[in-house]
Design an enzyme around this catalytic site. Structure first.
Site, PDB file in Angstrom:
ATOM      1  N   LYS A  37     -14.371  -2.330   9.878  1.00  0.00           N
ATOM      2  CA  LYS A  37     -15.861  -1.716   9.978  1.00  0.00           C
ATOM      3  C   LYS A  37     -16.016  -1.552   8.313  1.00  0.00           C
ATOM      4  CE  LYS A  37     -15.567  -0.552  14.729  1.00  0.00           C
ATOM      5  NZ  LYS A  37     -15.604   0.587  15.739  1.00  0.00           N
ATOM      6  N   GLN A  71     -14.723   6.649  16.112  1.00  0.00           N
ATOM      7  CA  GLN A  71     -13.772   5.753  16.763  1.00  0.00           C
ATOM      8  C   GLN A  71     -13.130   6.378  18.005  1.00  0.00           C
ATOM      9  OE1 GLN A  71     -13.555   2.525  15.512  1.00  0.00           O
ATOM     10  NE2 GLN A  71     -12.342   2.157  17.187  1.00  0.00           N
ATOM     11  N   ASP A  84     -23.422   2.216  18.102  1.00  0.00           N
ATOM     12  CA  ASP A  84     -22.399   1.519  19.224  1.00  0.00           C
ATOM     13  C   ASP A  84     -23.027   1.678  20.384  1.00  0.00           C
ATOM     14  OD1 ASP A  84     -19.891   1.146  18.366  1.00  0.00           O
ATOM     15  OD2 ASP A  84     -19.082   3.497  18.497  1.00  0.00           O
TER      16      ASP A  84
END
Ligand code: NDP
Length: 279
Positions: A52, A96, A119
């Site tokens: 990322k 995460q 997300d």
């Protein structure tokens, strides 16, 4: 002949488009910013976070990565999320997953501002998706839809079967296919006649997490098969939920693993962050 839909190639194309948008935004004094928080030492998570970070660099985003020790308390993590929620340089924020067992994953997800939930995991965003309002769409499902469209199939009126009903993949991808006017069936671990369901499908999205469980005899000719699964086979090699070897020579479309849904997921995260900065 089996036709592969390359997520790597499509992701490259999409990232070029994002780069161009970033140049335009920068001219207006806006730099899209993504913050990623990783707690603990999980090996796979470290790879995902590095990917990322690299993707942010590639498209010209501002990025912050917080690598916190395993022993970080929930309160410390929530305080950092709160700070980033109020930081104007940051347009997208994610933690995460998974987080260490002493931290409540739900509390963490809910602490993120819906405006920065790139997300697309928060009920606010999933709910908007359900009722057809603008929302951050979860990245993996969004990538799946782009891959399906890349095959050239007209989704409207087609029979789509989604295998898996998780909140981050199966359910949202089913909603997006419905929005595109597919007739959607969702299968899961209690489904009794998976093979019969799959044999009717023009579009299959496999999001189970079981190596090579969907085989060629379950797929009809002409089907578009999107393989979300990331598994290891008995030799430790990365593979999907779909047994690619059993589809060789068949007249179908398939996304490979690796190089299919994975690169699209990260690219959709960049797209959502860009969208957030544009808002
Ligand atoms: P979950 O474990 O949350 O969900 C798996 C789903 O599969 C469940 O709904 C489960 O049913 C269903 N299932 C389990 N066994 C069967 C079976 N025998 N027949 C039919 N359905 C079954 O997984 P995720 O949705 O989070 O992820 C799925 C896969 O996708 C994993 O391999 C994951 O690593 C991968 N993934 C890949 C991403 C990418 O970027 N490429 C991103 C996210 C995930 P039930 O609900 O009844 O238990």
């Amino acid at each position: 002949m089996l036709k592969l839909i390359s997520g790597s190639d499509l992701a490259k194309k999409r990232r070029e488009e994002i780069k161009e948008e970033v140049v335009k935004l920068k001219a207006q004094g806006i730099i899209p910013g993504l913050a990623v928080i990783l707690v603990g030492e999980d090996q796979a998570s470290q790879v995902y976070v590095r990917n990322k970070e690299n993707a942010c660099k590639e498209v010209g985003f501002y990025s912050e990565v917080y690598r916190l020790p395993e022993a970080t308390s929930q309160d410390e993590l929530l305080a950092l999320i709160d700070k980033l929620n109020h930081d104007d340089k940051i347009h997208g924020l994610l933690v995460q997953l998974p987080v260490p067992a002493h931290i409540d994953e739900n509390a963490v997800i809910h602490a993120i501002s819906p405006r920065k939930d790139v997300d697309g995991f928060l009920p606010e965003n999933l709910g908007s998706l359900l009722i057809g309002e603008p929302a951050f769409e979860p990245c993996t499902p969004k990538g799946c839809l782009e891959l399906i469209k890349e095959s050239g199939i007209d989704i409207s009126g087609k029979k789509a079967v989604v295998v898996g009903r998780s909140n981050i993949v199966g359910k949202p991808v089913a909603m997006m296919l419905l929005r595109e006017n597919a007739t959607v069936t969702i299968c899961h671990s209690r489904t009794k006649n998976l093979k019969e369901e799959l044999l009717q499908a023009d579009i299959i999205v496999a999001a189970v997490g079981k190596a090579n469980m969907i085989t060629g005899d379950m797929v009809k000719d002409g089907a578009v098969v999107i393989d979300v699964g990331i598994n290891r086979d008995e030799n430790g090699k990365m593979c999907g939920d779909v047994d690619r070897a059993s589809l060789e020579g068949r007249d179908c479309y398939l996304t490979p693993v690796p190089g299919g849904v994975g690169p699209m997921t990260i690219t959709m995260l960049m797209k959502n962050t860009l969208e957030s900065a544009t808002r």
